[in-house]
Design an enzyme around this catalytic site. Structure first.
Site, mmCIF file in Angstrom:
data_model
loop_
_atom_site.group_PDB
_atom_site.id
_atom_site.type_symbol
_atom_site.label_atom_id
_atom_site.label_comp_id
_atom_site.label_asym_id
_atom_site.label_seq_id
_atom_site.Cartn_x
_atom_site.Cartn_y
_atom_site.Cartn_z
ATOM 1 N N SER A 1 30.966 35.849 50.031
ATOM 2 C CA SER A 1 32.299 36.313 50.500
ATOM 3 C C SER A 1 32.411 37.423 51.127
ATOM 4 C CB SER A 1 33.079 36.409 49.223
ATOM 5 O OG SER A 1 33.418 35.146 48.454
ATOM 6 N N SER B 1 38.911 38.327 46.409
ATOM 7 C CA SER B 1 38.186 37.418 46.866
ATOM 8 C C SER B 1 38.803 35.866 46.842
ATOM 9 C CB SER B 1 36.919 37.235 46.482
ATOM 10 O OG SER B 1 35.772 36.872 47.383
ATOM 11 N N LYS C 1 34.620 37.115 54.210
ATOM 12 C CA LYS C 1 36.036 37.158 54.034
ATOM 13 C C LYS C 1 36.433 38.419 54.846
ATOM 14 C CE LYS C 1 37.155 34.729 50.041
ATOM 15 N NZ LYS C 1 35.774 34.498 49.234
#
Length: 300
Positions: A74, A134, A77
């Protein structure tokens, strides 16, 4: 004293002097090694890939396999958020949760911010949901509203990677679920985060501990979003460093990953740790947090 006794005494003295000399040399060696490889120099970090960057001068304070390709989970992101921000005119505009990608994220057991399909949230809500919690549904909805489709948005992500000369990065999705062709490096992510932090909106989001989303029909009181990094650091001793922002990422393939922004002696530093072994995904040992704190501590 007999000649024999005198020779024996001389022999013992010589042995004693030799032992003393060896002891002194070993001691000096230990001092020299400690100066070169002291506690803050020895690489005993659990993380496989590390990059610590001084934002003021661009100097790398510490690196370990920093240019090696690794799965970013993640931490992807970070790219999603900055690309979206550069394609959004009004953060207060409504950008409903896309139903198809919402269902896809649920099916893949992705981390979620807590929004519902079709919920009429704003771009701001989606951005905070992407970085703080997230949320897979948040970042995919960002992608679709910003670029028309996830595929178009991923192209924008890779275009940005090329623009920033992130030579060891390639993206296949906005949320960072495992894919063998989605990779980055600790150095690339440090460089990306340094760039993203120049955007005032991104920095405000990245350094926020909690955020309350817009009231909607689905959530009349809004949703309290909490940083997955700053919440873990609450109450942890940080020495003379203040970690003011962060993004986490974890998959079985990527291990435990953290990207943080810390302030020490009035200077901002970025610390990227990736590939920290994951012992138990439901009860992780947080070795990436331990590494992060020790890496900031080593900065003079």
């Amino acid at each position: 004293m007999s000649r024999k006794s005198f020779r024996s005494m001389i022999f013992l003295v010589l042995i004693a002097l030799a032992i003393l000399a060896i002891t002194i040399n070993v001691y000096d060696l230990k001092i020299n090694f400690s100066g070169l490889f002291g506690k803050d120099k020895i690489d005993d970090y659990a993380s496989k890939y590390i990059c610590v960057l001084d934002r003021e001068n661009g100097q790398i304070e510490y690196e370990k396999n920093a240019d090696s390709r690794a799965y970013p989970a993640s931490l992807t992101k970070i790219m999603t958020a900055i690309v979206a921000l550069e394609h959004i005119d009004d953060l207060s505009a409504v950008a409903p949760i896309d139903v198809a990608t919402y269902k896809e994220m649920v099916a893949n057991n992705a981390s979620m911010a807590g929004f519902y399909g079709k919920e009429r949230v704003t771009y701001r809500d989606l951005l905070y949901g992407t970085i703080l919690t997230s949320g897979g549904e948040a970042c995919n909805s960002l992608a679709i509203h910003a670029a028309g489709s996830v595929e178009n948005f991923v192209k924008l992500m890779n275009d940005k990677a090329a623009e920033l000369e992130l030579k060891n990065s390639h993206f296949t999705s906005p949320e960072g679920l495992h894919h063998k062709e989605q990779y980055s490096s600790a150095y690339d992510l440090a460089k990306l985060l340094d760039y993203a932090l120049e955007n005032g909106h991104f920095k405000a989001i990245f350094t926020k501990g909690t955020f309350k989303t817009t009231a909607t029909a689905d959530h009349p009181q809004g949703i309290i979003l909490e940083s997955t990094v700053l919440s873990k650091l609450a109450g942890m001793p940080q020495g003379d460093t203040e970690i003011i922002g962060g993004k986490s990422g974890t998959t079985p393939e990527a291990g435990q990953c953290w990207a943080t922004l810390g302030v020490k002696n009035g200077r901002e530093y970025i610390c990227i740790v990736m590939g920290t072994p994951l012992n138990d995904i439901s009860n992780p040992d947080m070795k990436q947090m331990d590494d992060t704190l020790r890496l900031y501590d080593r900065i003079d």
